[in-house]
Design an enzyme around this catalytic site. Structure first.
Site, short mmCIF file in Angstrom:
data_model
loop_
_atom_site.label_atom_id
_atom_site.label_comp_id
_atom_site.label_asym_id
_atom_site.label_seq_id
_atom_site.Cartn_x
_atom_site.Cartn_y
_atom_site.Cartn_z
N GLU A 153 8.58 2.34 14.81
CA GLU A 153 9.35 2.73 13.62
C GLU A 153 9.43 4.25 13.56
OE1 GLU A 153 7.35 0.56 10.33
OE2 GLU A 153 9.05 -0.81 10.47
N GLU B 158 4.29 -4.40 12.15
CA GLU B 158 3.35 -3.28 11.97
C GLU B 158 2.15 -3.87 11.24
OE1 GLU B 158 3.52 -0.40 13.21
OE2 GLU B 158 5.62 -0.18 13.74
N GLY C 243 0.38 -4.69 16.43
CA GLY C 243 1.80 -4.97 16.20
C GLY C 243 2.70 -4.86 17.41
N CYS D 198 -3.27 1.52 6.96
CA CYS D 198 -3.42 0.84 8.25
C CYS D 198 -3.96 1.79 9.31
CB CYS D 198 -2.08 0.28 8.67
SG CYS D 198 -0.79 1.50 8.56
N LYS E 99 12.01 -8.19 1.13
CA LYS E 99 11.07 -8.98 0.33
C LYS E 99 9.99 -8.00 -0.10
CE LYS E 99 7.55 -11.32 -0.07
NZ LYS E 99 6.46 -10.90 -0.98
N GLU F 8 4.76 -8.56 -3.92
CA GLU F 8 4.69 -9.08 -5.29
C GLU F 8 3.63 -8.36 -6.12
OE1 GLU F 8 3.88 -10.48 -2.48
OE2 GLU F 8 2.33 -12.03 -2.63
N VAL F 9 2.69 -7.70 -5.46
CA VAL F 9 1.63 -6.97 -6.17
C VAL F 9 2.17 -5.65 -6.75
CG1 VAL F 9 -0.66 -5.92 -5.90
CG2 VAL F 9 -0.08 -7.98 -4.63
N ASN G 120 0.80 -1.24 0.00
CA ASN G 120 0.00 0.00 0.00
C ASN G 120 0.83 1.29 0.00
OD1 ASN G 120 0.67 -0.57 2.70
ND2 ASN G 120 -1.07 0.62 3.44
N GLU H 115 -10.90 -4.75 10.07
CA GLU H 115 -10.23 -3.86 9.12
C GLU H 115 -10.74 -4.17 7.71
OE1 GLU H 115 -6.04 -4.57 8.01
OE2 GLU H 115 -5.69 -2.47 8.49
#
Ligand code: NAD
Length: 501
Positions: free
Chosen positions: A480, A267, A476, A302, A193, A196-197, A170, A403
């Site tokens: 951060e 997170e 979470g 989020c 990583k 993949e989207v 996102n 959510e």
């Protein structure tokens, strides 16, 4: 990166974005090189519903190569003076901004987010995070410890080693920098990583960073969660996992870290309350709801303010005003400068949002208000959704409790201050919350009472460089964005005691 035209060459940003795409199709970044993967998978351009390109479908072999490169680069990077590491990261921040426009286009094309309202800002915040953390190298300090007069006792901070950083789709660039900037400045090496989207802007940003880093210090692999993310989490040479994504995958990752007894930061999701009081500046609160709910990101955030509690005395004008503001948002082609809101990222994500909308549509007590107009020509209509307000729905509905991660918020009136705080806290999440009032006492009491890690009064900011960010409860573990996050989550503390005689 020599085969790419320079961003300042006067070339059209869309050609530059296409050049980045051509370079990064089907590859991972391992040991400072662009490495084609054996297998690939399709990446969709959601606003056109056609393939944007193909990305690496990596598995254990690619993960092995990336972790090995990160491990091999570790010692020399850890021995590089901290301020020099920071300088490299800051140089990358400037280089990232020089490429901001083509990267914003790439991001808009792969995520469906509007370039003007979302993607350019994301590039700026990503670069700002690199800039900020790059300046914190000299803060990697220890302490002197009062112990015995005949000893000298200190603590020192050391890097952890190879960090696995797993990203969602996102806000991939900001979330990437929240992890890699502090990790690198603290002397760790990293394997990202990518989602993949939406992997291409992540790969491009890493390429830009790599021009300022020794080979192997930063590596990126792309692939699915089970095939690529899981072997990365299970790899014996990974010293720490930092993850942003869903609660469900967060549980899997926590379990993987527990099996190896390594630290993990998570997170995860949220269902964040926004409490609007009776004394509020209504226009400001309505603007705050539009921003706080991240409607311009189609609610795919989020921290989205997806539960609005509005005092009954201002409930009707608030709903009318919010509806008018949302009706005025332009939904359309993410690359069009006139567009405020782009698409949902994928058919799977849209199906998830629609499941919740169907529940609301079927609830007899609920009123579902779809705002704004869906786009006409120039885009494929499939993944666009209107900003949606849901009124009067039962508080026990999954629409209120879970959510949704789409442009959908529920609005409930309230009368009693203690009861609304209880409702706001009646969630397993604890990511963000806000209170809108001019009453200082109420604001202070509310910020204390709300069970969330990121609480605001009369403001709806998203993650900000320098401000600790992280959720409570099932949102979470860890923080951060701050110095504290770098020290606590990307270093280990060693106690050293030296006898004087
Ligand atoms: P997701 O959990 O489906 O995927 C996130 C990443 O994890 C992807 O790269 C995916 O490939 C990988 N993954 C999946 N299975 C894995 C496994 N078994 N092992 C290792 N990696 C695996 O999340 P998403 O759909 O990409 O993103 C949306 C979610 O992210 C939402 O729940 C949202 O709330 C959350 N999010 C949280 C924050 C925050 O800061 N708290 C920020 C953004 C998004």
């Amino acid at each position: 990166m020599t085969d790419l035209p320079a961003a300042d060459s006067g070339a059209d940003p869309s050609d530059l974005a296409a050049a980045w795409l051509a370079r990064l199709e089907g590859v991972n970044l391992i040991d400072g090189a662009v490495v084609p993967a054996a297998e690939t998978l399709e990446v969709l351009e959601p606003a056109q519903m056609r393939a944007l390109g193909r990305t690496a479908a990596s598995g254990a072999a690619e993960v092995e190569a990336a972790v090995a490169a990160a491990k091999a680069a570790g010692e020399a990077w850890a021995e590089t003076p901290a301020r020099d590491r920071g300088r490299a990261v800051q140089a990358a921040a400037r280089a990232l901004m020089a490429e901001a426009e083509p990267l914003a286009r790439l991001l808009a094309r792969e995520t469906g987010k509007a370039i003007r309202t979302e993607c350019r800002g994301e590039l700026a915040v990503a670069a700002d995070l690199l800039e900020m953390f790059g300046g914190l190298g000299s803060e990697l300090k220890g302490e002197t410890l009062p112990f015995r007069p005949d000893t000298f006792a200190v603590t020192t901070r050391e890097p952890l080693g190879v960090i696995a950083a797993i990203l969602p789709w996102n806000v991939p660039l900001v979330l990437m920098m929240l992890k890699i900037a502090p990790a690198l400045v603290a002397g760790n090496t990293v394997v990202v990583k990518a989602a993949e989207v939406a992997p291409f802007a992540t790969l491009a940003a890493a390429e830009i960073l790599n021009a300022h880093l020794p080979p192997g210090v930063l590596n990126v692999v792309v692939g699915t969660g089970p095939d690529c993310g899981q072997p990365l989490c299970d790899h014996p040479d990974v010293a720490k996992i930092t993850f942003t994504g869903s609660e469900k995958v967060g549980e899997t990752i926590h379990a993987a870290a527990a099996r190896r007894l390594i630290p993990v930061s998570l997170e995860l999701g949220g269902k964040s309350p926004m409490i609007v009081c009776d004394d509020v500046d209504l226009d400001r609160a309505i603007d705050g709801a539009v921003t706080g709910m991240r409607f311009t990101r189609a609610g795919q955030s989020c921290t989205a303010a997806s539960r609005l509690y509005v005092h009954r005395s201002v409930y009707e004008p608030f709903v009318a005003g919010l509806r008018a503001r949302l009706d005025a948002l332009v939904i359309g082609d993410p690359l069009d400068e006139a567009t405020d809101v782009g698409t949902i990222v994928s058919p799977a994500q849209k199906a998830t949002v629609e499941r919740y909308l169907s529940l609301a549509d079927a609830a007899p007590e609920a009123e579902v208000i779809r705002c704004g107009a869906l786009p006409g020509t120039g885009v494929a209509p499939d993944l666009f959704l209107q900003p949606t307000l849901i009124l009067h729905i039962d508080a026990a509905s999954p629409v209120v409790r879970e959510e949704i991660f789409g442009p959908v918020t529920v609005i409930q009136p309230w009368d009693d201050w203690d009861a609304v705080l209880e409702q706001a806290n009646d969630t397993t999440y604890g990511l963000a919350a806000s209170i809108w009032t001019r009453d200082l006492s109420r604001a202070l009491k509310g910020t204390k009472a709300l069970n969330a890690g990121f609480v605001q009064v009369n403001a709806g900011f998203t993650i900000q460089p320098n401000l600790s960010y992280g959720g409570f409860g099932r949102s979470g573990l860890g923080k951060e964005a701050s110095l504290e996050s770098m020290l606590e989550h990307f270093t280990r503390k060693k106690t050293v005691i030296m006898a004087m005689d």
